[in-house]
Design an enzyme around this catalytic site. Sequence first.
Site, mmCIF file in Angstrom:
data_model
loop_
_atom_site.group_PDB
_atom_site.id
_atom_site.type_symbol
_atom_site.label_atom_id
_atom_site.label_comp_id
_atom_site.label_asym_id
_atom_site.label_seq_id
_atom_site.Cartn_x
_atom_site.Cartn_y
_atom_site.Cartn_z
ATOM 1 N N LYS A 14 -15.085 -3.650 17.222
ATOM 2 C CA LYS A 14 -14.803 -5.073 17.437
ATOM 3 C C LYS A 14 -13.397 -5.439 16.958
ATOM 4 O O LYS A 14 -12.624 -6.059 17.701
ATOM 5 C CB LYS A 14 -15.832 -5.920 16.682
ATOM 6 N N ASN A 15 -13.065 -5.077 15.739
ATOM 7 C CA ASN A 15 -11.798 -5.572 15.191
ATOM 8 C C ASN A 15 -10.579 -4.876 15.789
ATOM 9 O O ASN A 15 -9.461 -5.387 15.667
ATOM 10 C CB ASN A 15 -11.808 -5.523 13.659
ATOM 11 N N CYS A 19 -15.639 -16.490 11.375
ATOM 12 C CA CYS A 19 -16.605 -16.613 10.288
ATOM 13 C C CYS A 19 -15.986 -17.347 9.110
ATOM 14 O O CYS A 19 -14.875 -17.046 8.667
ATOM 15 C CB CYS A 19 -17.079 -15.235 9.860
ATOM 16 N N ARG A 75 -9.295 -18.736 4.485
ATOM 17 C CA ARG A 75 -8.743 -17.590 5.224
ATOM 18 C C ARG A 75 -7.307 -17.917 5.633
ATOM 19 O O ARG A 75 -7.030 -18.257 6.779
ATOM 20 C CB ARG A 75 -9.631 -17.257 6.423
ATOM 21 N N ASP A 129 -16.484 -5.706 4.992
ATOM 22 C CA ASP A 129 -17.371 -6.040 6.112
ATOM 23 C C ASP A 129 -18.712 -5.298 6.055
ATOM 24 O O ASP A 129 -19.569 -5.507 6.911
ATOM 25 C CB ASP A 129 -16.663 -5.764 7.450
ATOM 26 N N ARG A 145 -21.645 -12.233 18.062
ATOM 27 C CA ARG A 145 -20.186 -12.197 18.096
ATOM 28 C C ARG A 145 -19.660 -10.776 17.894
ATOM 29 O O ARG A 145 -18.580 -10.450 18.386
ATOM 30 C CB ARG A 145 -19.606 -13.066 16.961
HETATM 31 N N1 EPU Z 1 -4.635 -13.185 3.047
HETATM 32 C C1 EPU Z 1 -3.654 -14.023 2.567
HETATM 33 N N2 EPU Z 1 -2.687 -14.451 3.440
HETATM 34 C C2 EPU Z 1 -2.654 -14.065 4.737
HETATM 35 C C3 EPU Z 1 -3.658 -13.222 5.217
HETATM 36 C C4 EPU Z 1 -4.642 -12.796 4.347
HETATM 37 O O1 EPU Z 1 -3.658 -14.385 1.402
HETATM 38 O O2 EPU Z 1 -1.740 -14.485 5.455
HETATM 39 C C5 EPU Z 1 -5.674 -12.702 2.130
HETATM 40 C C6 EPU Z 1 -7.052 -13.214 2.523
HETATM 41 O O3 EPU Z 1 -7.339 -14.451 1.920
HETATM 42 C C7 EPU Z 1 -7.958 -12.106 2.026
HETATM 43 C C8 EPU Z 1 -7.112 -10.839 2.175
HETATM 44 O O4 EPU Z 1 -5.770 -11.293 2.281
HETATM 45 O O5 EPU Z 1 -8.253 -12.291 0.676
HETATM 46 C C9 EPU Z 1 -7.427 -9.986 3.370
HETATM 47 O O6 EPU Z 1 -7.348 -10.724 4.580
HETATM 48 P P1 EPU Z 1 -6.976 -10.040 5.975
HETATM 49 O O7 EPU Z 1 -5.810 -10.731 6.527
HETATM 50 O O8 EPU Z 1 -6.916 -8.565 5.768
HETATM 51 O O9 EPU Z 1 -8.239 -10.396 6.867
HETATM 52 P P2 EPU Z 1 -8.257 -10.833 8.370
HETATM 53 O O10 EPU Z 1 -7.195 -10.120 9.116
HETATM 54 O O11 EPU Z 1 -8.329 -12.310 8.491
HETATM 55 C C10 EPU Z 1 -9.780 -8.875 9.148
HETATM 56 C C11 EPU Z 1 -11.101 -8.760 9.858
HETATM 57 C C12 EPU Z 1 -12.217 -9.202 8.927
HETATM 58 C C13 EPU Z 1 -12.171 -8.361 7.650
HETATM 59 C C14 EPU Z 1 -10.781 -8.405 7.008
HETATM 60 C C15 EPU Z 1 -10.625 -7.476 5.817
HETATM 61 C C16 EPU Z 1 -10.515 -9.171 12.123
HETATM 62 C C17 EPU Z 1 -10.561 -10.089 13.291
HETATM 63 N N3 EPU Z 1 -11.087 -9.613 11.016
HETATM 64 O O12 EPU Z 1 -9.649 -10.254 8.818
HETATM 65 O O13 EPU Z 1 -13.405 -8.913 9.625
HETATM 66 O O14 EPU Z 1 -13.112 -8.847 6.720
HETATM 67 O O15 EPU Z 1 -9.782 -8.040 7.990
HETATM 68 O O16 EPU Z 1 -10.878 -6.159 6.184
HETATM 69 O O17 EPU Z 1 -9.985 -8.076 12.215
HETATM 70 C C18 EPU Z 1 -15.652 -9.193 10.240
HETATM 71 O O18 EPU Z 1 -15.467 -8.321 11.097
HETATM 72 O O19 EPU Z 1 -16.783 -9.639 9.946
HETATM 73 C C19 EPU Z 1 -14.494 -9.742 9.531
HETATM 74 C C20 EPU Z 1 -14.544 -10.870 8.864
#
Ligand code: EPU
Length: 431
Positions: free
Chosen positions: A22-23, A117, A122, A307, A399
Amino acid sequence: MECFEIKGQKKLKGVVSISGAKNAAVAIIPAAIVAEGVSVIENLPDIEDVACLMKTLNALGAKCTLSDESTLIIDARKVKSYIANDESVRKIRASYYLMGALLGRFGHAEVALPGGCNFGERPIDQHLKGFRMMGARIDTSDDRVIKLDVNGRLHGANIYLDVASVGATINIMIAACRAKGRTVIENAAKEPHIVDTANFLNMLGANIKGAGTDVIRIQGADRLHGGEYTIIPDQIEAGTYIICGAVTGGDITVKNLIPKHMDSLMAKLEEIGCRIIEGDDYIRIISDGRLYSTNVKTMVYPGFPTDLQPQITALLSIAEGRSKVIENVWETRYQYIAELKKFGAKIEVKGREAVIDGVKELKGADVSATDLRAGAAMIIAALAAKGVSTIYNIHFIDRGYANIESKLCMLGADIKRVAVEEKPNSSEKAQ
Ligand code: EPU
């Protein structure tokens, strides 16, 4: 609306095949429009987030066609608009990748703030910092849409991420493919779907080196073309089924996965008493139902994935002794614990830490999925529980998990998707 009805305590047996990640899919689909070409993407998971992104891309002028249920053709040649502001954009988190793709290709992007989610704050400040360093002006004065633009073309930059963010790493990488000059991302995240997205972009003619390490170097290209690409198997879907096997005292083979991606989970499962047999592209998990406590800390890859945190917590709720789970990525990813307790689980949360006192048996309960992985945890608890459980708000589960009830049925689970008229008083929070 629909719910799942699950009659628990059936030992799962047999073979289940894992779908595309998915991701990775939700990054690769928007990334396709950074190029003026036709991309054929295989091994696509049949999930709602993918359907949603297809709508978004079509609204921008791309032509998305499914040639079969797991192959998507994206003709990105006719994308004209850089404004992504319809309902489908707001529904999912990964629509933030449109910022990188549109900004890289057109020098402009207007993208609705992402949904997805909702398990706490976020932020996307690191994505925006990266774009700014590549020369973008960013207007966040409208709290529903982010506007980005650049005079001419983005330029390469040295970008140090304050947190190793998956989303920021991928987003900057997509935009940098079309920037003038070289971009270096330091403290980059290393998750398998980052490598997969980089491989996809390289197939389109990009020049990305170092994906999968914490320094990624991207040499921008004037033009990118189309091509064919196959998405990697879903690490988290695989982990979820493996945990389903463990929690039911089952014996299942999970095939079409990359065993290396499963190392942190398998180490924990071995520690708590499961037997594991690993092949080139499968893992067999055998459990006699006796599980022992352990401690788990979520971390960026190759650490234990956040996750899979709700799913392992559900499993540990019937493991003998006291377990501790520490959530290091999403501090507040514990909303589902109140639902898990309805099965009789004994869990206390303090800040980032959940302390789980294993109980002998869970009992069937009526619960709600509070988000995607929380929904998976509810299924795991229901499979282990004595009696019948009902899980509401399963649109969260749809999803991200392809054909979940048919895959579980094939393993011998007693799970039915049932239409219900009324939503009970639930804890739905997201979207
Ligand atoms: N963070 C910041 N600033 C940013 C971005 C992130 O402070 O600009 C912090 C977040 O608050 C968090 C950490 O960095 O504490 C990690 O966030 P990340 O950006 O890695 O997460 P994401 O890209 O929003 C993706 C996956 C999530 C998964 C996370 C961590 C996708 C679409 N989503 O989210 O997947 O939990 O990486 O591995 O790729 C899921 O599949 O259920 C899901 C939530």
